[in-house]
Design a protein around this motif. Sequence first.
Motif, PDB file in Angstrom:
ATOM      1  N   PRO B 174       0.796  -1.231   0.000  1.00 27.78           N
ATOM      2  CA  PRO B 174       0.000   0.000   0.000  1.00 27.78           C
ATOM      3  C   PRO B 174       0.829   1.282   0.000  1.00 27.78           C
ATOM      4  N   TYR B 175       1.967   1.256   0.752  1.00 27.40           N
ATOM      5  CA  TYR B 175       2.708   2.511   0.865  1.00 27.40           C
ATOM      6  C   TYR B 175       4.207   2.263   1.024  1.00 27.40           C
ATOM      7  N   ALA B 176       4.994   2.985   0.272  1.00 25.61           N
ATOM      8  CA  ALA B 176       6.449   2.952   0.426  1.00 25.61           C
ATOM      9  C   ALA B 176       6.956   4.369   0.222  1.00 25.61           C
ATOM     10  N   ALA B 177       7.957   4.777   0.988  1.00 19.58           N
ATOM     11  CA  ALA B 177       8.462   6.138   0.845  1.00 19.58           C
ATOM     12  C   ALA B 177       9.929   6.214   1.218  1.00 19.58           C
ATOM     13  N   GLU B 239       2.421   4.670  -3.883  1.00 12.50           N
ATOM     14  CA  GLU B 239       1.196   4.077  -3.343  1.00 12.50           C
ATOM     15  C   GLU B 239       0.798   2.870  -4.177  1.00 12.50           C
ATOM     16  N   ASN B 240       0.502   1.792  -3.494  1.00 12.27           N
ATOM     17  CA  ASN B 240       0.069   0.539  -4.124  1.00 12.27           C
ATOM     18  C   ASN B 240       1.008   0.054  -5.228  1.00 12.27           C
ATOM     19  N   GLY B 241       2.236   0.464  -5.163  1.00 11.49           N
ATOM     20  CA  GLY B 241       3.237   0.013  -6.129  1.00 11.49           C
ATOM     21  C   GLY B 241       3.147   0.696  -7.479  1.00 11.49           C
ATOM     22  N   VAL B 242       2.158   1.565  -7.670  1.00 12.00           N
ATOM     23  CA  VAL B 242       1.980   2.153  -9.004  1.00 12.00           C
ATOM     24  C   VAL B 242       2.016   3.680  -9.037  1.00 12.00           C
ATOM     25  N   THR B 243       1.548   4.321  -7.979  1.00  6.87           N
ATOM     26  CA  THR B 243       1.498   5.777  -8.004  1.00  6.87           C
ATOM     27  C   THR B 243       2.751   6.373  -7.361  1.00  6.87           C
ATOM     28  N   TRP B 244       3.635   6.893  -8.199  1.00 11.11           N
ATOM     29  CA  TRP B 244       4.901   7.467  -7.714  1.00 11.11           C
ATOM     30  C   TRP B 244       4.751   8.980  -7.628  1.00 11.11           C
ATOM     31  N   LYS B 245       5.101   9.555  -6.456  1.00 11.05           N
ATOM     32  CA  LYS B 245       4.969  11.000  -6.282  1.00 11.05           C
ATOM     33  C   LYS B 245       6.213  11.583  -5.636  1.00 11.05           C
ATOM     34  N   MET B 246       6.726  12.671  -6.204  1.00 11.33           N
ATOM     35  CA  MET B 246       7.845  13.356  -5.550  1.00 11.33           C
ATOM     36  C   MET B 246       7.277  14.128  -4.363  1.00 11.33           C
ATOM     37  N   THR B 247       7.975  14.100  -3.227  1.00 14.42           N
ATOM     38  CA  THR B 247       7.508  14.886  -2.082  1.00 14.42           C
ATOM     39  C   THR B 247       8.398  16.096  -1.859  1.00 14.42           C
ATOM     40  N   HIS B 248       9.595  16.048  -2.455  1.00 16.03           N
ATOM     41  CA  HIS B 248      10.479  17.204  -2.369  1.00 16.03           C
ATOM     42  C   HIS B 248      11.150  17.295  -3.731  1.00 16.03           C
ATOM     43  N   TYR B 249      10.829  18.326  -4.451  1.00 11.39           N
ATOM     44  CA  TYR B 249      11.319  18.417  -5.815  1.00 11.39           C
ATOM     45  C   TYR B 249      11.915  19.794  -6.015  1.00 11.39           C
ATOM     46  N   GLN B 250      13.239  19.833  -6.260  1.00 12.19           N
ATOM     47  CA  GLN B 250      13.881  21.141  -6.380  1.00 12.19           C
ATOM     48  C   GLN B 250      14.070  21.545  -7.837  1.00 12.19           C
ATOM     49  N   GLY B 251      13.381  20.856  -8.734  1.00 10.15           N
ATOM     50  CA  GLY B 251      13.505  21.208 -10.155  1.00 10.15           C
ATOM     51  C   GLY B 251      14.558  20.353 -10.821  1.00 10.15           C
TER      52      GLY B 251
END
Lengths: 376, 299
Positions: B174-177, B239-251
């Motif tokens: 469900p969740y990995a970070a 999330e769930n192995g498929v939704t990848w999201k940056m949480t800190h993105y400096q460009g």
Amino acid sequence: MPESKPVLMQGNEACAVGAIHAGVRFYAGYPITPSTEVAEQMAARLPDVGGVFIQMEDEIAGMAAVIGASIGGLRAITATSGPGFSLKQENFGYAIMAEIPCVVVNVQRMGPSTGVPTAPAQGDMMQARWGTHGDHPVIAFSPASVYETYYLTIAAVNLSQKLRQPVLIMLDEVIGHMREKVSIPETGKLMVEKSSSNVPSDWKPYDEKGLTPLVPFGFGHYYHVTGLFHDQYGFPTGDPLQVERSLDRIHDKLKKYRDEIMFTNYIGHKEPRVAIVTYGCTVRSARAVVKKAYWQNRLPVGLLSLQTVWPFPDKEIEALAEQVDVIIVPEMNMGQIVGEVERYARGKAEVVPLNRYDGEMINPDQISEEVGRWLS
Amino acid sequence: MRIDELKIDSEMLYSGHNACPGCGAALAVRYLTKALGPNLAIVLTASCWSIISGMPPLTALKCPILHCPFPSAGSVGSGVKRGLNAAGHDDTTVVVLAGDGGTFDIGLQAMSGAAQRNEDYIFVCYDNEAYMNTGMQTSSATPFGARTATAPYPLFKAGQKKDIMQIMAAHGIPYAATATVAFPDDMESKLKKAQAIKGFRFIHILSPCPPGWGTESSDTIHLSRLAVSTGFFPLYEIENGVTWKMTHYQGEKKTPLKEYLSAQRRFKQMDRQRMEMLQHEVDHEWDCLMEKVATSPSE
């Protein structure tokens, strides 16, 4: 024998150097206190002699890769301590069954479980004998000094090759981490068994007639390697006759070559009344006692130190028991080898355990006190 | 978040613990216990933290710790959580805390089994990129080019660091970070988010190690920040192995990796060619990550 300049060397390092001098060219292992220096030394030294060092992902993998390398044709060794030794047991038993030469070093620390990783103990002696399942033979050495570590490692490699039998080196944290002055012979100055390169055309991996050398896997000879009971070609069998013969075979080779396996050393009075029997670092304290009691005061005291603990030196103990009133067995555990001593003393002498299991060495005073009690 | 905003009364890590000065792992667990406590059970495997948790009177954590054998953290955690549930204590957060060896190497099998069964606990790996407790031996989390006790000069770690996040994503948990100590607010929000989710959750925390990496104890936060700004250790969640999201993105503009490497003595003998190889690898991984983020299904 020309020797190089004396150097200050640690027991674990002497083990690594001995292995390389005996022709070991493969190490696979996993870091664990207090054995890590063996791996670190091998990592630094093996590339220089064209050997292979692999840091594995866990303890089981270390033992398994050593088995693979040995079948592949390299002399191989791994080192570990208590928890890792437990993990290696299944593969260790496999190597005994399939008759694959290799050397396993256990630098003993205080157990059970994680125990005290940095404290010495001699608590794995029975695990060395019976840690893996089934009726199996075991060869285990227990060095008492840095130099003994060096030459017993060489003996272990040679014997394992000759008998196609895994050999254990049961170091302890004291010897493993202790630094001593040693004179290491130059490479090749100590007897090292050469691998046999001429294999007869009727070669069988588990020949009924006796020991055959292992030939590298993959070319020339078609054979099978398995942990199942097997016939002389290595193929699995459930035939009761062959099963029995197979088990006898792995035990008989140790009996046949007993003289080459058995290393013990007696110092002290010629007609002792009190004998100390011990192994590993405890030998050092016992030696101090004999030095004072016999060399200085001519008291009837002697020390039989066991460099070979398994197979157990039964005849040596029987002979000693004939001579003495009492055998004192100091050990850094709750009493393991003392049971074997009692078994082979056969009631001819009193057998007295002397145990310490607080993570400290048994000191000479403790042994002297016990010796004094029996002399008065 | 400012350091004085951290509420002292919710501290669960005592001062005077056994960690080395500047230890990233101690800091990581301090934030972790703050975010997830106080109803917390920690399953700990052999690692630096088995020393940091300490012999009395240096016992460091204000929560119960089950210190289990090295290969077994993932499995012991499974048993603890299910046991607690069956006994009616399902509100206790179970955290399995392991170093990189206990996660990437010897612990991988147990962790993979637990992830596949979707066991209900949080697996936290504090990654100091080698076996630091036994004196800096190579692990499969050690980056390419680093010098270790089992890869001493002139040798160096030859393979690449194992991509544990992809492995965990492939389990479809469900969740990995990822998180690191220079970004406590990011770490806290990820831990809190993980706590609210049921099932297997994995947090990978990069924890600089001054003695192992060969840095000053005062450089821990600086290095942690550099690891992120160079793209060596990007901060993201899956999330769930498929939704990848940056949480800190400096460009897109990343700090050159050389700055991060040359600040550490473990990379001291690394020549230009190897540095470029690693820079190339980091760039490639970054591009792959950006693509995964861009092509992720929206919620």
